[in-house]
Design a protein around this motif. Structure first.
Motif, PDB file in Angstrom:
ATOM      1  N   ARG A  69       0.771  -1.090   0.066  1.00 11.98           N
ATOM      2  CA  ARG A  69      -0.069  -0.129  -0.294  1.00 11.98           C
ATOM      3  C   ARG A  69       0.835   1.407   0.079  1.00 11.98           C
ATOM      4  O   ARG A  69       0.604   2.150  -0.667  1.00 11.98           O
TER       5      ARG A  69
ATOM      6  N   LEU B  51       2.271   1.658  -3.282  1.00 14.72           N
ATOM      7  CA  LEU B  51       1.449   2.118  -4.516  1.00 14.72           C
ATOM      8  C   LEU B  51       1.302   3.607  -4.270  1.00 14.72           C
ATOM      9  O   LEU B  51       0.821   4.378  -5.114  1.00 14.72           O
ATOM     10  N   ASN B  52       0.996   4.068  -2.981  1.00 15.25           N
ATOM     11  CA  ASN B  52       0.900   5.407  -2.638  1.00 15.25           C
ATOM     12  C   ASN B  52       1.997   6.188  -3.197  1.00 15.25           C
ATOM     13  O   ASN B  52       1.939   7.185  -3.562  1.00 15.25           O
ATOM     14  N   THR B  53       3.406   5.652  -2.947  1.00 19.13           N
ATOM     15  CA  THR B  53       4.209   6.433  -3.576  1.00 19.13           C
ATOM     16  C   THR B  53       4.268   6.419  -5.034  1.00 19.13           C
ATOM     17  O   THR B  53       4.482   7.890  -5.817  1.00 19.13           O
TER      18      THR B  53
ATOM     19  N   LYS C 218       1.653   6.612  -6.847  1.00 23.18           N
ATOM     20  CA  LYS C 218       0.502   7.608  -7.169  1.00 23.18           C
ATOM     21  C   LYS C 218       0.875   9.087  -7.009  1.00 23.18           C
ATOM     22  O   LYS C 218       0.698   9.791  -8.066  1.00 23.18           O
ATOM     23  N   TYR C 219       1.874   9.292  -5.889  1.00 22.70           N
ATOM     24  CA  TYR C 219       2.403  10.581  -5.601  1.00 22.70           C
ATOM     25  C   TYR C 219       3.296  11.016  -7.012  1.00 22.70           C
ATOM     26  O   TYR C 219       3.083  12.182  -7.500  1.00 22.70           O
TER      27      TYR C 219
ATOM     28  N   ALA D 164       3.259   9.740 -10.047  1.00 21.03           N
ATOM     29  CA  ALA D 164       2.745   9.784 -11.409  1.00 21.03           C
ATOM     30  C   ALA D 164       2.084  10.942 -11.622  1.00 21.03           C
ATOM     31  O   ALA D 164       2.080  11.523 -12.536  1.00 21.03           O
ATOM     32  N   ILE D 165       1.376  11.652 -10.342  1.00 17.12           N
ATOM     33  CA  ILE D 165       0.647  12.665 -10.556  1.00 17.12           C
ATOM     34  C   ILE D 165       1.359  13.691 -10.575  1.00 17.12           C
ATOM     35  O   ILE D 165       1.113  14.932 -11.461  1.00 17.12           O
TER      36      ILE D 165
ATOM     37  N   ASP E 221      -3.939  14.336   0.409  1.00 13.45           N
ATOM     38  CA  ASP E 221      -3.140  14.155  -0.899  1.00 13.45           C
ATOM     39  C   ASP E 221      -2.915  15.192  -1.750  1.00 13.45           C
ATOM     40  O   ASP E 221      -1.880  15.535  -2.353  1.00 13.45           O
TER      41      ASP E 221
ATOM     42  N   ASN F 249       4.830   7.398   2.418  1.00 18.08           N
ATOM     43  CA  ASN F 249       5.434   6.768   1.170  1.00 18.08           C
ATOM     44  C   ASN F 249       6.760   6.073   1.712  1.00 18.08           C
ATOM     45  O   ASN F 249       6.980   5.553   3.060  1.00 18.08           O
TER      46      ASN F 249
END
Length: 287
Positions: free
Chosen positions: A67, A70-72, A74-75, A77-78, A157, A242
């Motif tokens: 998780r 995945l959060n890392t 997400k940060y 990529a965005i 976020d 992260n």
């Protein structure tokens, strides 16, 4: 002996030797030590220098690890997507719409002003702006846009990504701008003479020629975001995590082998990401 020393190959090796030693001492050796420590074990009071897969078994066997990774991602990529749009737009404006080199230099230096202060100061400056009673909420309420303060502006976020974009957009602007300045302007004139619209010229001429700069900027942004933990800690109010925060927490608890194992996995992930990017575009022309 003198003939050997005058050989071009030997001279090249001798010139590269000092930098090679510096890199070996301050880059390679620390990484090797981190890898070695990642296979050690730790108790509450000491570190046991004995080979063990315990740290990696715990790391890959925990749902929290996936998780957090995945959060890392997400940060990263965005932030990459937003900084790419902003960085490309700013670089395009400076390269093709600002004709005077003096103004180009002045506006480019203007972009660097935030770097005159530390990252922490720049992050903290967002708190009074985004807070429940901050400038943003007060302004929106006074304009009648909202009836009550928006809770997601701060310690969320959104605030984390906003801070990342604020901190790292310039790392996307610089390589893209550098690449655009190398584009032969006669190519743009030829595209215009051939009847290409502005968008067609941008898509078929400028964008392909700018890809090396985009890749260099992408490498900077993605690696910086994936290794950053201070921004996540401050801007999420310690409500998000992260991989960098996992490492920081382990170090705070003196769990150095566990922190080393997480760092090795993060390093491998970053290197894999960079390898994929380098396979997409040859950036040697920019180096």
């Amino acid at each position: 002996m003198e003939r050997i020393l005058k050989s071009p190959n030997v001279t090249g090796w001798l010139l590269a030797a000092p930098l090679t030693l510096v890199l070996a001492a301050f880059l390679v050796l620390p990484i090797v030590m981190i890898v070695i420590v990642s296979f050690w074990t730790a108790t509450e009071f000491s570190i046991v220098p004995a080979f063990s897969w315990e740290n990696y078994a715990f790391l890959f066997g925990s749902e929290v690890t996936y998780r957090v990774f995945l959060n890392t991602f997400k940060y990263a990529a965005i932030t990459w997507a937003v900084t790419l749009v902003l960085g490309f737009t700013v670089a395009y404006f400076l390269a093709f719409h600002v004709r005077s080199q003096t103004w180009q230099t002045a506006l480019f230096l203007l972009c660097t002003i935030p770097f005159w202060t530390s990252n922490i100061i720049r992050m903290i400056s967002w708190i009074p702006f985004l807070g429940r009673n901050g400038i943003a909420n007060s302004t929106l309420i006074s304009w009648g846009v909202i009836d009550e303060p928006l809770e997601w502006l701060l310690f969320s976020d959104f605030s984390v990504i906003l801070a990342f974009v604020h901190l790292y957009t310039l790392f996307m602007v610089v390589p893209i701008f550098n690449t655009m300045m190398r584009i032969d302007r006669s190519l743009l004139e030829a595209a215009s003479d051939a009847g290409a619209s502005g968008f067609q010229t941008l898509w078929n001429v400028i964008l392909p020629l700018t890809r090396p700069g985009i890749m260099i900027g992408s490498i900077f942004v993605i690696t910086l975001v994936m290794g950053d933990f201070i921004t996540v800690r401050f801007m999420s109010g310690s409500q998000a995590a992260n991989v960098g925060r996992l490492i920081s927490n382990d170090i705070a608890l003196l769990q150095y082998p566990s922190a080393s194992a997480t760092a090795v996995v993060l390093l491998a992930t970053v290197l894999l990401t960079i390898g994929i990017l380098l396979r997409l575009v040859d950036i040697r022309k920019e180096l």
